[in-house]
Design a protein around this motif. Structure first.
Motif, PDB file in Angstrom:
ATOM      1  N   GLY A  99       0.817  -1.206   0.000  1.00  0.00           N
ATOM      2  CA  GLY A  99       0.000   0.000   0.000  1.00  0.00           C
ATOM      3  C   GLY A  99       0.851   1.257   0.000  1.00  0.00           C
ATOM      4  N   MET A 100       0.238   2.373  -0.417  1.00  0.00           N
ATOM      5  CA  MET A 100       0.977   3.610  -0.656  1.00  0.00           C
ATOM      6  C   MET A 100       0.367   4.776   0.098  1.00  0.00           C
ATOM      7  SD  MET A 100       1.418   3.149  -4.776  1.00  0.00           S
ATOM      8  CE  MET A 100      -0.268   2.566  -4.978  1.00  0.00           C
ATOM      9  N   LEU A 101       1.227   5.654   0.594  1.00  0.00           N
ATOM     10  CA  LEU A 101       0.821   6.926   1.178  1.00  0.00           C
ATOM     11  C   LEU A 101       1.432   8.032   0.335  1.00  0.00           C
ATOM     12  CD1 LEU A 101       0.928   7.975   4.925  1.00  0.00           C
ATOM     13  CD2 LEU A 101       1.994   9.409   3.181  1.00  0.00           C
ATOM     14  N   THR A 102       0.626   8.995  -0.087  1.00  0.00           N
ATOM     15  CA  THR A 102       1.143  10.118  -0.865  1.00  0.00           C
ATOM     16  C   THR A 102       0.867  11.426  -0.132  1.00  0.00           C
ATOM     17  OG1 THR A 102      -0.896  10.359  -2.175  1.00  0.00           O
ATOM     18  CG2 THR A 102       0.810   8.916  -3.054  1.00  0.00           C
ATOM     19  N   THR A 103       1.804  12.358  -0.278  1.00  0.00           N
ATOM     20  CA  THR A 103       1.644  13.663   0.358  1.00  0.00           C
ATOM     21  C   THR A 103       2.447  14.708  -0.391  1.00  0.00           C
ATOM     22  OG1 THR A 103       1.762  14.877   2.454  1.00  0.00           O
ATOM     23  CG2 THR A 103       3.564  13.352   1.982  1.00  0.00           C
ATOM     24  N   TYR A 104       2.024  15.959  -0.241  1.00  0.00           N
ATOM     25  CA  TYR A 104       2.705  17.088  -0.878  1.00  0.00           C
ATOM     26  C   TYR A 104       3.973  17.492  -0.132  1.00  0.00           C
ATOM     27  CZ  TYR A 104       0.739  19.662   3.005  1.00  0.00           C
ATOM     28  OH  TYR A 104       0.429  20.076   4.272  1.00  0.00           O
ATOM     29  N   CYS A 105       4.126  17.087   1.111  1.00  0.00           N
ATOM     30  CA  CYS A 105       5.219  17.551   1.965  1.00  0.00           C
ATOM     31  C   CYS A 105       6.435  16.639   1.814  1.00  0.00           C
ATOM     32  CB  CYS A 105       4.778  17.590   3.425  1.00  0.00           C
ATOM     33  SG  CYS A 105       6.070  18.195   4.538  1.00  0.00           S
ATOM     34  N   SER A 106       7.590  17.241   1.495  1.00  0.00           N
ATOM     35  CA  SER A 106       8.792  16.427   1.274  1.00  0.00           C
ATOM     36  C   SER A 106       9.932  16.798   2.221  1.00  0.00           C
ATOM     37  CB  SER A 106       9.267  16.573  -0.176  1.00  0.00           C
ATOM     38  OG  SER A 106       9.617  17.928  -0.448  1.00  0.00           O
ATOM     39  N   LYS A 107       9.620  17.417   3.332  1.00  0.00           N
ATOM     40  CA  LYS A 107      10.667  17.816   4.267  1.00  0.00           C
ATOM     41  C   LYS A 107      11.482  16.603   4.720  1.00  0.00           C
ATOM     42  CE  LYS A 107       8.465  21.981   6.077  1.00  0.00           C
ATOM     43  NZ  LYS A 107       9.525  22.876   5.566  1.00  0.00           N
ATOM     44  N   SER A 108      12.775  16.828   4.966  1.00  0.00           N
ATOM     45  CA  SER A 108      13.691  15.727   5.305  1.00  0.00           C
ATOM     46  C   SER A 108      13.242  14.998   6.556  1.00  0.00           C
ATOM     47  CB  SER A 108      15.109  16.268   5.493  1.00  0.00           C
ATOM     48  OG  SER A 108      15.604  16.794   4.281  1.00  0.00           O
ATOM     49  N   TYR A 109      12.808  15.720   7.571  1.00  0.00           N
ATOM     50  CA  TYR A 109      12.430  15.031   8.808  1.00  0.00           C
ATOM     51  C   TYR A 109      11.131  14.254   8.635  1.00  0.00           C
ATOM     52  CZ  TYR A 109       8.733  18.199  10.502  1.00  0.00           C
ATOM     53  OH  TYR A 109       7.575  18.900  10.660  1.00  0.00           O
ATOM     54  N   VAL A 110      10.266  14.690   7.714  1.00  0.00           N
ATOM     55  CA  VAL A 110       9.066  13.910   7.404  1.00  0.00           C
ATOM     56  C   VAL A 110       9.459  12.593   6.747  1.00  0.00           C
ATOM     57  CG1 VAL A 110       6.967  13.841   5.995  1.00  0.00           C
ATOM     58  CG2 VAL A 110       7.533  15.910   7.297  1.00  0.00           C
ATOM     59  N   GLN A 111      10.415  12.650   5.832  1.00  0.00           N
ATOM     60  CA  GLN A 111      10.913  11.418   5.221  1.00  0.00           C
ATOM     61  C   GLN A 111      11.503  10.483   6.278  1.00  0.00           C
ATOM     62  OE1 GLN A 111      13.223  11.927   1.520  1.00  0.00           O
ATOM     63  NE2 GLN A 111      12.669  14.099   1.591  1.00  0.00           N
ATOM     64  N   ARG A 112      12.274  11.023   7.200  1.00  0.00           N
ATOM     65  CA  ARG A 112      12.858  10.196   8.255  1.00  0.00           C
ATOM     66  C   ARG A 112      11.773   9.559   9.118  1.00  0.00           C
ATOM     67  NH1 ARG A 112      16.463  14.608   8.690  1.00  0.00           N
ATOM     68  NH2 ARG A 112      15.380  15.380  10.548  1.00  0.00           N
ATOM     69  N   ASN A 113      10.745  10.329   9.433  1.00  0.00           N
ATOM     70  CA  ASN A 113       9.664   9.797  10.257  1.00  0.00           C
ATOM     71  C   ASN A 113       8.899   8.697   9.539  1.00  0.00           C
ATOM     72  OD1 ASN A 113      10.446  11.596  12.197  1.00  0.00           O
ATOM     73  ND2 ASN A 113       8.777  13.045  11.861  1.00  0.00           N
ATOM     74  N   MET A 114       8.741   8.833   8.219  1.00  0.00           N
ATOM     75  CA  MET A 114       8.109   7.767   7.440  1.00  0.00           C
ATOM     76  C   MET A 114       8.968   6.502   7.458  1.00  0.00           C
ATOM     77  SD  MET A 114       6.735   9.798   4.075  1.00  0.00           S
ATOM     78  CE  MET A 114       5.270  10.812   4.109  1.00  0.00           C
ATOM     79  N   ARG A 115      10.262   6.672   7.273  1.00  0.00           N
ATOM     80  CA  ARG A 115      11.162   5.507   7.264  1.00  0.00           C
ATOM     81  C   ARG A 115      11.185   4.824   8.626  1.00  0.00           C
ATOM     82  NH1 ARG A 115      14.582   9.237   4.171  1.00  0.00           N
ATOM     83  NH2 ARG A 115      14.435   8.651   1.959  1.00  0.00           N
ATOM     84  N   SER A 116      11.081   5.609   9.694  1.00  0.00           N
ATOM     85  CA  SER A 116      11.086   5.019  11.034  1.00  0.00           C
ATOM     86  C   SER A 116       9.867   4.132  11.259  1.00  0.00           C
ATOM     87  CB  SER A 116      11.139   6.121  12.098  1.00  0.00           C
ATOM     88  OG  SER A 116       9.883   6.779  12.222  1.00  0.00           O
ATOM     89  N   ALA A 117       8.818   4.347  10.448  1.00  0.00           N
ATOM     90  CA  ALA A 117       7.616   3.514  10.520  1.00  0.00           C
ATOM     91  C   ALA A 117       7.699   2.315   9.575  1.00  0.00           C
ATOM     92  CB  ALA A 117       6.383   4.346  10.191  1.00  0.00           C
ATOM     93  N   GLY A 118       8.855   2.132   8.953  1.00  0.00           N
ATOM     94  CA  GLY A 118       9.047   0.980   8.075  1.00  0.00           C
ATOM     95  C   GLY A 118       8.616   1.206   6.645  1.00  0.00           C
TER      96      GLY A 118
END
Length: 221
Positions: free
Chosen positions: A182-201
């Motif tokens: 499954g996929m999550l899409t968002t307009y926000c590409s901030k670095s810490y948002v990416q890190r938080n997504m990766r921390s969720a696997g």
């Protein structure tokens, strides 16, 4: 609770709404339609139609707002004749008198918008033969569900306005709601948002954004 808002026309002629409390727009001023089409429909819905070709598609949207993402999804479901079950959450829905002024049906030749906004909250309704809508009036953090989704449209206000909606715990909650692949899409590409997504696997992809936005994100479970 209803939002304190006013309408404005964006650069592509489609309406957005300005939240006057947060001083933030619901969509890009460069074009509400072109942003939603790129971020949520192209990268999310249409990709999921291909990936999950034999499935009834389940979509979750954070932030029902103007109903634009739901309307575009209902249109694509009908055009592709693909069943979509759409769940959306919003803690501060638009007042109906504001929603009735939105110009989306006029722009796109659709007729879904009144039903999207006027349908009761907490109750599933059929908008067209291929699109079922469930609106939930709640904060995301307080929402629980046993449903699992193929696509999540993450359309929360920007981190500067609502930082609590971009924390690791939120993305762990959303990752748990996604089916494998499954996929999550968002307009926000901030670095810490990416890190938080990766921390969720989640596996994070960066994609070219719509006009006025260099990068947008798609995260995959």
């Amino acid at each position: 609770m209803k939002a304190d808002v006013r309408l404005m026309v964006t650069a592509d002629g489609s309406h957005t709404v300005v939240n006057q409390t947060l001083n933030k727009t619901y969509h890009s001023v460069h074009g509400a339609y072109q942003e939603s089409q790129r971020v949520y429909i192209e990268l999310g819905l249409l990709a999921a139609f291909e990936k999950f070709a034999d499935d009834e598609l389940r979509v979750f949207e954070m932030g029902f707002g103007t109903g634009l993402n739901a309307l575009l999804t209902a249109r694509e479901a009908l055009d592709h004749q693909r069943r979509v079950v759409y769940t959306t959450v919003d803690a501060f829905p638009l007042a109906l008198d504001q929603a009735r002024q939105l110009n989306y049906d006029e722009l796109f030749g659709t007729s879904f918008l009144p039903e999207l906004h006027e349908s009761p909250w907490q109750e599933s309704i059929t908008v067209n033969p291929y699109f079922t809508l469930l609106k939930i009036e709640s904060r995301l953090q307080e929402l629980t569900t046993t449903d699992r989704f193929h696509v999540i449209y993450y359309d929360a206000f920007a981190p500067t306005a609502q930082p609590e909606l971009w924390e690791p715990e939120i993305f762990q909650q959303l990752a748990d709601w996604l089916v494998p692949g499954g996929m999550l899409t968002t307009y926000c590409s901030k670095s810490y948002v990416q890190r938080n997504m990766r921390s969720a696997g989640l596996t994070v992809e960066k994609h070219p954004g719509p006009l006025g936005k260099r990068d947008i994100l798609r995260a995959i479970k």
